[in-house]
Every structure is written in structure tokens, then in C-alpha cells.
Design a protein around this motif. Sequence first.
Motif, PDB file in Angstrom:
ATOM      1  N   ILE A   1       0.909  -1.147   0.068  1.00  0.00           N
ATOM      2  CA  ILE A   1      -0.138   0.068   0.145  1.00  0.00           C
ATOM      3  C   ILE A   1       0.879   1.327   0.151  1.00  0.00           C
ATOM      4  O   ILE A   1       0.538   2.063  -0.736  1.00  0.00           O
ATOM      5  N   VAL A   2       1.700   1.196   0.884  1.00  0.00           N
ATOM      6  CA  VAL A   2       2.794   2.367   0.845  1.00  0.00           C
ATOM      7  C   VAL A   2       3.459   2.525  -0.628  1.00  0.00           C
ATOM      8  O   VAL A   2       3.613   3.823  -1.120  1.00  0.00           O
ATOM      9  N   ASN A   3       3.897   1.634  -1.069  1.00  0.00           N
ATOM     10  CA  ASN A   3       4.462   1.719  -2.474  1.00  0.00           C
ATOM     11  C   ASN A   3       3.662   2.342  -3.485  1.00  0.00           C
ATOM     12  O   ASN A   3       4.044   3.083  -4.169  1.00  0.00           O
ATOM     13  N   ILE A   4       2.527   1.657  -3.355  1.00  0.00           N
ATOM     14  CA  ILE A   4       1.262   2.342  -4.252  1.00  0.00           C
ATOM     15  C   ILE A   4       1.144   3.966  -4.012  1.00  0.00           C
ATOM     16  O   ILE A   4       0.797   4.406  -5.025  1.00  0.00           O
ATOM     17  N   TYR A   5       0.953   4.207  -2.717  1.00  0.00           N
ATOM     18  CA  TYR A   5       0.600   5.377  -2.189  1.00  0.00           C
ATOM     19  C   TYR A   5       1.495   6.397  -2.942  1.00  0.00           C
ATOM     20  O   TYR A   5       1.591   7.511  -3.351  1.00  0.00           O
ATOM     21  N   MET A   6       2.931   5.978  -2.453  1.00  0.00           N
ATOM     22  CA  MET A   6       4.073   6.835  -3.003  1.00  0.00           C
ATOM     23  C   MET A   6       4.377   7.037  -4.545  1.00  0.00           C
ATOM     24  O   MET A   6       4.980   8.123  -4.792  1.00  0.00           O
ATOM     25  N   ASN A   7       4.220   5.977  -4.961  1.00  0.00           N
ATOM     26  CA  ASN A   7       4.201   6.002  -6.475  1.00  0.00           C
ATOM     27  C   ASN A   7       5.704   6.182  -7.116  1.00  0.00           C
ATOM     28  O   ASN A   7       6.061   6.898  -7.858  1.00  0.00           O
ATOM     29  N   PRO A   8       6.872   5.443  -6.441  1.00  0.00           N
ATOM     30  CA  PRO A   8       8.180   5.621  -6.894  1.00  0.00           C
ATOM     31  C   PRO A   8       8.401   5.125  -8.366  1.00  0.00           C
ATOM     32  O   PRO A   8       7.754   4.591  -8.643  1.00  0.00           O
ATOM     33  N   LYS A   9       9.428   5.818  -9.049  1.00  0.00           N
ATOM     34  CA  LYS A   9       9.743   5.333 -10.300  1.00  0.00           C
ATOM     35  C   LYS A   9      10.844   3.939 -10.087  1.00  0.00           C
ATOM     36  O   LYS A   9      10.602   2.966 -10.853  1.00  0.00           O
ATOM     37  N   VAL A  10      11.561   3.889  -9.119  1.00  0.00           N
ATOM     38  CA  VAL A  10      12.288   2.641  -9.017  1.00  0.00           C
ATOM     39  C   VAL A  10      12.326   2.521  -7.319  1.00  0.00           C
ATOM     40  O   VAL A  10      12.193   3.160  -6.488  1.00  0.00           O
ATOM     41  N   SER A  11      12.106   1.047  -6.959  1.00  0.00           N
ATOM     42  CA  SER A  11      12.065   0.803  -5.660  1.00  0.00           C
ATOM     43  C   SER A  11      13.290  -0.168  -5.447  1.00  0.00           C
ATOM     44  O   SER A  11      13.933  -0.921  -6.145  1.00  0.00           O
ATOM     45  N   HIS A  12      13.323  -0.363  -4.031  1.00  0.00           N
ATOM     46  CA  HIS A  12      14.563  -1.143  -3.560  1.00  0.00           C
ATOM     47  C   HIS A  12      14.262  -2.514  -2.998  1.00  0.00           C
ATOM     48  O   HIS A  12      13.175  -2.239  -2.052  1.00  0.00           O
ATOM     49  N   LEU A  13      14.646  -3.798  -3.342  1.00  0.00           N
ATOM     50  CA  LEU A  13      14.286  -4.872  -2.790  1.00  0.00           C
ATOM     51  C   LEU A  13      15.624  -5.696  -2.474  1.00  0.00           C
ATOM     52  O   LEU A  13      16.319  -6.015  -3.716  1.00  0.00           O
ATOM     53  N   PHE A  14      16.004  -6.072  -1.163  1.00  0.00           N
ATOM     54  CA  PHE A  14      17.408  -6.784  -0.865  1.00  0.00           C
ATOM     55  C   PHE A  14      18.300  -5.984  -1.424  1.00  0.00           C
ATOM     56  O   PHE A  14      19.338  -6.529  -1.994  1.00  0.00           O
ATOM     57  N   GLY A  15      18.418  -4.639  -1.260  1.00  0.00           N
ATOM     58  CA  GLY A  15      19.456  -3.866  -1.764  1.00  0.00           C
ATOM     59  C   GLY A  15      19.728  -3.608  -3.026  1.00  0.00           C
ATOM     60  O   GLY A  15      20.650  -3.122  -3.716  1.00  0.00           O
ATOM     61  N   LYS A  16      18.626  -4.113  -4.059  1.00  0.00           N
ATOM     62  CA  LYS A  16      18.864  -3.674  -5.539  1.00  0.00           C
ATOM     63  C   LYS A  16      17.726  -2.884  -6.081  1.00  0.00           C
ATOM     64  O   LYS A  16      16.601  -2.805  -5.575  1.00  0.00           O
TER      65      LYS A  16
END
Length: 77
Positions: A20-35
Motif C-alpha cells: 500500500i505504501v509503495n502504491i501511495y508513494m508511486n516511486p519510479k524505482v523501488s529497492h528490494l534486498f539492496g537492489k
Amino acid sequence: MRMTKPFTIVIGILALGALIVNIYMNPKVSHLFGKEINDWLYRAFWLLIVGVCVYNYIYIEQNTLKNRPKSKLKSKI
């Protein structure tokens, strides 16, 4: 490791919160496991985790109903 109901619920809620936070903030790039990954792949990952938690919760609930003694089931009906 065997997952219990409370552990499954907590992990599911945290995964749903991250989604939900990711959808609300709508970033272009996300970080998962440092990548850095695409935001839709990030959302798909957390949605998969939520789905696994829901499936696991249902599976645990069905097995606890099967393993209960019949005398306890009749008293609750």
C-alpha cells in the motif's frame, strides 16, 4: 520452520502495508534486498507474499478444524 497463525497474520499485514505504501508513494524505482528494481516487480513480489500468507492461513485453519475432537465441535454448534 512451521508457520503459525499469528506469524502468518503479522507477515501478511506487513507485506500488505509495504504494498500500500509503495502504491501511495508511486516511486519510479523501488529497492528490494539492496537492489533497484522496477516498481511493478516490487509490487508483484509483495502481492505474492500476501497471497502466500492468505493461503497459509486458510491451510492452517482447515487443518485445525480437521484435528479437533468431535466432542468440541458439537458443543460449539
